[in-house]
Scaffold this motif. Structure first.
Motif, short mmCIF file in Angstrom:
data_model
loop_
_atom_site.label_atom_id
_atom_site.label_comp_id
_atom_site.label_asym_id
_atom_site.label_seq_id
_atom_site.Cartn_x
_atom_site.Cartn_y
_atom_site.Cartn_z
N GLN A 96 0.83 -1.21 0.00
CA GLN A 96 0.00 0.00 0.00
C GLN A 96 0.86 1.26 0.00
O GLN A 96 0.49 2.27 -0.60
CB GLN A 96 -0.93 -0.01 1.21
N ALA A 97 2.00 1.21 0.68
CA ALA A 97 2.91 2.36 0.69
C ALA A 97 3.43 2.65 -0.71
O ALA A 97 3.55 3.80 -1.13
CB ALA A 97 4.06 2.11 1.65
N LEU A 98 3.75 1.59 -1.46
CA LEU A 98 4.20 1.75 -2.84
C LEU A 98 3.09 2.37 -3.69
O LEU A 98 3.34 3.29 -4.47
CB LEU A 98 4.61 0.39 -3.41
N ALA A 99 1.87 1.88 -3.51
CA ALA A 99 0.74 2.42 -4.27
C ALA A 99 0.53 3.90 -3.96
O ALA A 99 0.28 4.71 -4.86
CB ALA A 99 -0.53 1.63 -3.96
N ALA A 100 0.64 4.27 -2.69
CA ALA A 100 0.45 5.67 -2.29
C ALA A 100 1.54 6.56 -2.88
O ALA A 100 1.26 7.68 -3.32
CB ALA A 100 0.45 5.78 -0.78
N GLU A 101 2.76 6.07 -2.88
CA GLU A 101 3.89 6.84 -3.43
C GLU A 101 3.66 7.15 -4.91
O GLU A 101 3.87 8.29 -5.36
CB GLU A 101 5.18 6.05 -3.25
N VAL A 102 3.22 6.15 -5.66
CA VAL A 102 2.99 6.34 -7.09
C VAL A 102 1.77 7.23 -7.33
O VAL A 102 1.80 8.15 -8.16
CB VAL A 102 2.80 4.98 -7.78
N THR A 103 0.71 6.97 -6.59
CA THR A 103 -0.53 7.72 -6.78
C THR A 103 -0.35 9.20 -6.49
O THR A 103 -0.95 10.06 -7.15
CB THR A 103 -1.64 7.13 -5.89
N ALA A 104 0.47 9.52 -5.50
CA ALA A 104 0.70 10.92 -5.13
C ALA A 104 1.21 11.75 -6.30
O ALA A 104 0.95 12.95 -6.39
CB ALA A 104 1.68 11.00 -3.96
N LYS A 105 1.91 11.11 -7.20
CA LYS A 105 2.52 11.82 -8.32
C LYS A 105 1.54 12.07 -9.47
O LYS A 105 1.77 12.97 -10.29
CB LYS A 105 3.72 11.03 -8.85
N ILE A 106 0.46 11.30 -9.53
CA ILE A 106 -0.41 11.36 -10.70
C ILE A 106 -1.87 11.67 -10.38
O ILE A 106 -2.67 11.87 -11.29
CB ILE A 106 -0.35 10.03 -11.48
N ILE A 107 -2.24 11.71 -9.11
CA ILE A 107 -3.64 11.91 -8.73
C ILE A 107 -4.12 13.29 -9.14
O ILE A 107 -3.36 14.26 -9.16
CB ILE A 107 -3.82 11.69 -7.21
N VAL A 108 -5.40 13.38 -9.50
CA VAL A 108 -6.01 14.65 -9.91
C VAL A 108 -7.04 15.06 -8.86
O VAL A 108 -7.50 14.24 -8.06
CB VAL A 108 -6.67 14.53 -11.31
N PRO A 109 -7.43 16.34 -8.83
CA PRO A 109 -8.34 16.85 -7.79
C PRO A 109 -9.64 16.06 -7.65
O PRO A 109 -10.12 15.84 -6.53
CB PRO A 109 -8.62 18.29 -8.25
N GLU A 110 -10.23 15.64 -8.76
CA GLU A 110 -11.49 14.88 -8.68
C GLU A 110 -11.30 13.57 -7.92
O GLU A 110 -12.19 13.13 -7.18
CB GLU A 110 -12.02 14.59 -10.10
N GLN A 111 -10.15 12.95 -8.09
CA GLN A 111 -9.87 11.69 -7.40
C GLN A 111 -9.60 11.94 -5.91
O GLN A 111 -9.97 11.13 -5.06
CB GLN A 111 -8.68 11.00 -8.07
N VAL A 112 -8.97 13.07 -5.60
CA VAL A 112 -8.76 13.45 -4.21
C VAL A 112 -10.12 13.66 -3.53
O VAL A 112 -10.35 13.22 -2.39
CB VAL A 112 -7.92 14.74 -4.11
N ASP A 113 -11.04 14.30 -4.23
CA ASP A 113 -12.38 14.53 -3.68
C ASP A 113 -13.09 13.21 -3.42
O ASP A 113 -13.82 13.08 -2.42
CB ASP A 113 -13.21 15.38 -4.65
N ARG A 114 -12.91 12.24 -4.29
CA ARG A 114 -13.54 10.92 -4.11
C ARG A 114 -12.98 10.24 -2.86
O ARG A 114 -13.74 9.66 -2.07
CB ARG A 114 -13.29 10.06 -5.35
N LEU A 115 -11.69 10.33 -2.66
CA LEU A 115 -11.08 9.74 -1.46
C LEU A 115 -11.60 10.42 -0.20
O LEU A 115 -11.88 9.76 0.80
CB LEU A 115 -9.55 9.88 -1.53
N ARG A 116 -11.77 11.72 -0.27
CA ARG A 116 -12.27 12.46 0.89
C ARG A 116 -13.72 12.04 1.22
O ARG A 116 -14.07 11.88 2.39
CB ARG A 116 -12.20 13.97 0.64
N ALA A 117 -14.52 11.83 0.18
CA ALA A 117 -15.90 11.40 0.38
C ALA A 117 -15.96 10.00 1.01
O ALA A 117 -16.76 9.74 1.91
CB ALA A 117 -16.65 11.42 -0.95
N ILE A 118 -15.10 9.11 0.53
CA ILE A 118 -15.06 7.75 1.09
C ILE A 118 -14.63 7.80 2.55
O ILE A 118 -15.18 7.08 3.40
CB ILE A 118 -14.09 6.86 0.28
N ASN A 119 -13.66 8.66 2.87
CA ASN A 119 -13.20 8.74 4.25
C ASN A 119 -14.29 9.30 5.17
O ASN A 119 -14.37 8.93 6.35
CB ASN A 119 -11.94 9.61 4.35
N MET A 120 -15.13 10.15 4.64
CA MET A 120 -16.26 10.66 5.42
C MET A 120 -17.24 9.53 5.72
O MET A 120 -17.79 9.45 6.82
CB MET A 120 -16.95 11.81 4.67
N GLU A 121 -17.45 8.65 4.74
CA GLU A 121 -18.31 7.48 4.95
C GLU A 121 -17.69 6.55 6.00
O GLU A 121 -18.40 5.98 6.85
CB GLU A 121 -18.49 6.73 3.63
#
Length: 221
Positions: A96-121
């Motif tokens: 998971q740490a590897l996935a997070a490292e890679v994702t941090a470089k390519i994630i876009v705002p809409e995807q960040v918003d989706r993660l935030r919504a899931i964390n609220m759930e």
């Protein structure tokens, strides 16, 4: 083997899929205890299906390592070994740490918003004491990050480990809210690192998100 009668049955599923999903859930949430003998006739009656889909479900569950089958003798829920906590969680933390490292470089705002919504759930499920729903939301959060990293090997190994970690995670998420709120906060920190495109922080916080409950769970068993 007392089997619940008032459970919600999934819709639009084959008898085998329904049996598999429900028995898997009962194993994860502890309704069916480690080492417990599973009776196909009793489960068939409870789930309203024939014994054939129950036996087919057993085969799928054995592949996942959740039951052990001994043809002509018995089928049992596999045991939970305390030391497996370290083996499973440390491996998952690295993936998971590897996935997070890679994702941090390519994630876009809409995807960040989706993660935030899931964390609220996730936070809402914890607050309301819905441990199984919290577990599913937590998995959605991590699965999305793995998906965004676009590494099929991380996805495959994570999915395999996740099945077994679920049994430990469910126990952890049933702890008092003060003990589980840290997971929500760590998710927030991961999201913040994504917003900054900070791959080092994302990797470190993701690893912490698995090693902290690993230590706490080891103390519970």
């Amino acid at each position: 083997m007392p089997v619940p009668k008032n459970f919600v049955s999934p819709v639009r599923m084959s008898a085998k899929e329904r049996a598999f999903a429900q028995i898997q859930r009962w194993i994860i949430d502890g309704t069916l205890q480690p080492g417990e003998k599973l009776l196909d006739a009793e489960l068939a009656e409870s789930l309203g299906v024939s014994r054939t889909p129950i036996r087919e479900a057993f085969q799928l569950l054995e592949v996942q390592g959740l039951v052990s089958m001994h043809p002509g003798k018995e089928t049992k829920v596999t045991a939970i070994e305390k030391e497996d906590i370290f083996k499973m969680y440390s491996t998952m933390a690295a993936l998971q740490a590897l996935a997070a490292e890679v994702t941090a470089k390519i994630i876009v705002p809409e995807q960040v918003d989706r993660l935030r919504a899931i964390n609220m759930e996730f936070a809402a499920a914890i607050k309301s004491g819905q441990a199984y729903q919290a577990m599913e939301a937590d998995e959605q959060f991590h699965n999305l990050i793995v998906e965004l990293s676009d590494n099929p090997y991380v996805a495959s190994f994570s999915a395999s480990l996740q099945i077994h970690i679920r049994r430990f995670k469910y126990v952890f998420l049933k702890q008092p809210i003060t003990a589980t709120q840290a997971s929500v906060d760590e998710h927030d920190s991961i999201i913040a690192a994504f917003e900054r495109k900070d791959s080092d922080s994302a990797r470190a916080m993701m690893k912490r998100n698995f090693t902290r409950p690993m230590q706490e769970l080891h103390g519970l068993f």
